[in-house]
Design a protein around this motif. Sequence first.
Motif, PDB file in Angstrom:
ATOM      1  N   THR A 195      35.199  54.568  85.334  1.00  0.00           N
ATOM      2  CA  THR A 195      35.242  54.168  86.624  1.00  0.00           C
ATOM      3  C   THR A 195      34.362  52.889  87.023  1.00  0.00           C
ATOM      4  O   THR A 195      33.113  53.031  86.660  1.00  0.00           O
ATOM      5  CB  THR A 195      34.960  55.457  87.584  1.00  0.00           C
ATOM      6  OG1 THR A 195      35.484  56.502  87.355  1.00  0.00           O
ATOM      7  CG2 THR A 195      35.156  55.047  89.081  1.00  0.00           C
ATOM      8  N   PRO A 196      34.907  51.829  87.359  1.00  0.00           N
ATOM      9  CA  PRO A 196      34.262  50.458  87.733  1.00  0.00           C
ATOM     10  C   PRO A 196      33.428  50.792  89.045  1.00  0.00           C
ATOM     11  O   PRO A 196      34.199  51.423  89.939  1.00  0.00           O
ATOM     12  CB  PRO A 196      35.215  49.388  87.776  1.00  0.00           C
ATOM     13  CG  PRO A 196      36.679  50.208  88.167  1.00  0.00           C
ATOM     14  CD  PRO A 196      36.468  51.651  87.485  1.00  0.00           C
ATOM     15  N   SER A 197      32.519  50.078  89.392  1.00  0.00           N
ATOM     16  CA  SER A 197      31.778  49.939  90.688  1.00  0.00           C
ATOM     17  C   SER A 197      32.536  49.327  91.579  1.00  0.00           C
ATOM     18  O   SER A 197      32.387  49.598  92.834  1.00  0.00           O
ATOM     19  CB  SER A 197      30.232  49.543  90.487  1.00  0.00           C
ATOM     20  OG  SER A 197      30.510  48.000  89.954  1.00  0.00           O
ATOM     21  N   GLU A 199      41.367  52.689  80.485  1.00  0.00           N
ATOM     22  CA  GLU A 199      41.130  51.204  80.738  1.00  0.00           C
ATOM     23  C   GLU A 199      40.882  50.867  81.893  1.00  0.00           C
ATOM     24  O   GLU A 199      41.521  51.581  82.829  1.00  0.00           O
ATOM     25  CB  GLU A 199      42.488  50.653  80.267  1.00  0.00           C
ATOM     26  CG  GLU A 199      42.291  49.221  80.150  1.00  0.00           C
ATOM     27  CD  GLU A 199      43.409  48.452  79.313  1.00  0.00           C
ATOM     28  OE1 GLU A 199      43.423  47.196  79.098  1.00  0.00           O
ATOM     29  OE2 GLU A 199      44.585  49.083  79.021  1.00  0.00           O
ATOM     30  N   VAL A 200      40.060  49.984  82.290  1.00  0.00           N
ATOM     31  CA  VAL A 200      39.685  49.518  83.567  1.00  0.00           C
ATOM     32  C   VAL A 200      40.069  48.184  83.756  1.00  0.00           C
ATOM     33  O   VAL A 200      40.156  47.355  82.787  1.00  0.00           O
ATOM     34  CB  VAL A 200      37.994  49.556  83.759  1.00  0.00           C
ATOM     35  CG1 VAL A 200      37.885  48.916  84.856  1.00  0.00           C
ATOM     36  CG2 VAL A 200      37.567  51.142  83.715  1.00  0.00           C
ATOM     37  N   THR A 201      40.846  47.926  84.737  1.00  0.00           N
ATOM     38  CA  THR A 201      41.251  46.586  84.821  1.00  0.00           C
ATOM     39  C   THR A 201      40.587  45.980  86.352  1.00  0.00           C
ATOM     40  O   THR A 201      40.566  46.465  87.243  1.00  0.00           O
ATOM     41  CB  THR A 201      42.873  46.794  85.412  1.00  0.00           C
ATOM     42  OG1 THR A 201      43.490  47.206  84.289  1.00  0.00           O
ATOM     43  CG2 THR A 201      43.414  45.303  85.817  1.00  0.00           C
ATOM     44  N   LEU A 202      40.277  44.829  86.136  1.00  0.00           N
ATOM     45  CA  LEU A 202      39.269  44.109  87.076  1.00  0.00           C
ATOM     46  C   LEU A 202      40.129  42.869  87.495  1.00  0.00           C
ATOM     47  O   LEU A 202      40.810  42.152  86.421  1.00  0.00           O
ATOM     48  CB  LEU A 202      38.100  43.461  86.630  1.00  0.00           C
ATOM     49  CG  LEU A 202      37.063  44.884  85.996  1.00  0.00           C
ATOM     50  CD1 LEU A 202      35.869  44.132  85.238  1.00  0.00           C
ATOM     51  CD2 LEU A 202      36.788  45.765  86.913  1.00  0.00           C
ATOM     52  N   THR A 203      40.245  42.326  88.816  1.00  0.00           N
ATOM     53  CA  THR A 203      40.854  41.192  89.219  1.00  0.00           C
ATOM     54  C   THR A 203      39.946  40.425  89.867  1.00  0.00           C
ATOM     55  O   THR A 203      38.838  40.698  90.377  1.00  0.00           O
ATOM     56  CB  THR A 203      41.912  41.514  90.041  1.00  0.00           C
ATOM     57  OG1 THR A 203      41.591  42.213  91.469  1.00  0.00           O
ATOM     58  CG2 THR A 203      42.903  42.305  89.314  1.00  0.00           C
ATOM     59  N   PHE A 239      28.686  44.896  82.734  1.00  0.00           N
ATOM     60  CA  PHE A 239      29.419  43.673  82.655  1.00  0.00           C
ATOM     61  C   PHE A 239      29.095  42.518  83.572  1.00  0.00           C
ATOM     62  O   PHE A 239      29.115  42.825  84.679  1.00  0.00           O
ATOM     63  CB  PHE A 239      30.608  43.811  82.322  1.00  0.00           C
ATOM     64  CG  PHE A 239      30.956  44.816  81.222  1.00  0.00           C
ATOM     65  CD1 PHE A 239      31.237  44.457  79.914  1.00  0.00           C
ATOM     66  CD2 PHE A 239      31.116  46.154  81.202  1.00  0.00           C
ATOM     67  CE1 PHE A 239      31.583  45.410  79.059  1.00  0.00           C
ATOM     68  CE2 PHE A 239      31.462  47.210  80.141  1.00  0.00           C
ATOM     69  CZ  PHE A 239      31.809  46.854  79.290  1.00  0.00           C
ATOM     70  N   LYS A 240      28.830  41.446  82.998  1.00  0.00           N
ATOM     71  CA  LYS A 240      28.598  40.214  83.922  1.00  0.00           C
ATOM     72  C   LYS A 240      29.985  39.409  83.675  1.00  0.00           C
ATOM     73  O   LYS A 240      30.197  39.040  82.505  1.00  0.00           O
ATOM     74  CB  LYS A 240      27.488  39.343  83.516  1.00  0.00           C
ATOM     75  CG  LYS A 240      27.275  38.085  84.258  1.00  0.00           C
ATOM     76  CD  LYS A 240      25.916  37.393  83.943  1.00  0.00           C
ATOM     77  CE  LYS A 240      25.734  36.243  84.745  1.00  0.00           C
ATOM     78  NZ  LYS A 240      24.617  35.227  84.488  1.00  0.00           N
ATOM     79  N   VAL A 241      30.539  39.069  84.605  1.00  0.00           N
ATOM     80  CA  VAL A 241      31.681  37.984  84.613  1.00  0.00           C
ATOM     81  C   VAL A 241      31.197  36.732  84.354  1.00  0.00           C
ATOM     82  O   VAL A 241      30.531  36.128  85.147  1.00  0.00           O
ATOM     83  CB  VAL A 241      32.540  38.197  86.127  1.00  0.00           C
ATOM     84  CG1 VAL A 241      33.646  37.335  85.980  1.00  0.00           C
ATOM     85  CG2 VAL A 241      32.876  39.445  86.290  1.00  0.00           C
ATOM     86  N   THR A 280      31.355  53.209  84.980  1.00  0.00           N
ATOM     87  CA  THR A 280      30.414  54.767  84.603  1.00  0.00           C
ATOM     88  C   THR A 280      31.575  55.552  83.667  1.00  0.00           C
ATOM     89  O   THR A 280      32.824  55.558  84.094  1.00  0.00           O
ATOM     90  CB  THR A 280      30.239  55.434  85.883  1.00  0.00           C
ATOM     91  OG1 THR A 280      29.376  54.676  86.669  1.00  0.00           O
ATOM     92  CG2 THR A 280      29.718  56.757  85.566  1.00  0.00           C
ATOM     93  N   ILE A 281      31.037  56.058  82.764  1.00  0.00           N
ATOM     94  CA  ILE A 281      31.700  57.030  81.713  1.00  0.00           C
ATOM     95  C   ILE A 281      31.453  58.377  82.132  1.00  0.00           C
ATOM     96  O   ILE A 281      30.183  58.626  81.917  1.00  0.00           O
ATOM     97  CB  ILE A 281      31.599  56.784  80.259  1.00  0.00           C
ATOM     98  CG1 ILE A 281      32.218  55.265  79.959  1.00  0.00           C
ATOM     99  CG2 ILE A 281      32.296  57.709  79.486  1.00  0.00           C
ATOM    100  CD1 ILE A 281      31.840  54.771  78.747  1.00  0.00           C
ATOM    101  N   SER A 282      32.527  59.256  82.648  1.00  0.00           N
ATOM    102  CA  SER A 282      32.004  60.658  83.048  1.00  0.00           C
ATOM    103  C   SER A 282      32.928  61.462  82.066  1.00  0.00           C
ATOM    104  O   SER A 282      34.080  61.175  81.481  1.00  0.00           O
ATOM    105  CB  SER A 282      32.518  60.751  84.427  1.00  0.00           C
ATOM    106  OG  SER A 282      31.798  59.782  85.177  1.00  0.00           O
ATOM    107  N   ALA A 283      32.277  62.717  81.732  1.00  0.00           N
ATOM    108  CA  ALA A 283      33.136  63.710  81.054  1.00  0.00           C
ATOM    109  C   ALA A 283      33.171  64.873  81.957  1.00  0.00           C
ATOM    110  O   ALA A 283      32.282  65.400  82.478  1.00  0.00           O
ATOM    111  CB  ALA A 283      32.355  63.856  79.605  1.00  0.00           C
ATOM    112  N   LYS A 284      34.142  65.787  81.691  1.00  0.00           N
ATOM    113  CA  LYS A 284      34.333  67.216  82.219  1.00  0.00           C
ATOM    114  C   LYS A 284      34.987  68.051  81.230  1.00  0.00           C
ATOM    115  O   LYS A 284      36.290  67.385  80.439  1.00  0.00           O
ATOM    116  CB  LYS A 284      35.191  67.014  83.570  1.00  0.00           C
ATOM    117  CG  LYS A 284      35.341  68.309  84.137  1.00  0.00           C
ATOM    118  CD  LYS A 284      36.017  68.071  85.564  1.00  0.00           C
ATOM    119  CE  LYS A 284      36.035  69.470  86.352  1.00  0.00           C
ATOM    120  NZ  LYS A 284      36.987  68.987  87.372  1.00  0.00           N
TER     121      LYS A 284
END
Length: 160
Positions: free
Chosen positions: A37-39, A156-160, A121-123, A52-56
């Motif tokens: 999950t991205p901020s 996969e996380v997608t950022l725009t 991560f820095k853009v 954030t990487i979460s596990a259940k």
Amino acid sequence: MKKCKKIILLLVMFILVMSINVYATDSSKSTAEITVTPSKTTVEVGETITVTISAKSEKEIAGVAGILNWDKSKLEFTNSSEIANEGFESASGEDAVTGEYKLYLYGYSFPKQADIAKLSFKVLEKASVDEILNIKLSDIVLTDANVEDTDINDKEVTLT
């Protein structure tokens, strides 16, 4: 009468064998889930985002492994030395041969649900304004406290 006894005996044996098989199959299944999950999903050049990487899992989580990929010309991984959250340690790093970032996180508290890691991560300036940026975690394996592995689909996380 003799034929009837044989049929009943075979039927009872069949039911017994099937019930043992069903029990063994159901008890060995373990469901596990990983979320990435991205901020935030909309970013600007120069901005830093956290993923954030979460596990259940039904069983206690002992560790997570996977391969982290991103476009290194557009995103800079800024916290490679301090990624594991409380209760977990990291033995992660860039593979000298493949250049892939191998993520290895292992725990000592064994929760059934946890935020395992936070990645920053820095853009970079090379990312254009309308460009789609991806961060992918692949070949994911969750290991439980009984040292049983569960393969997880790529995230996969997608950022725009």
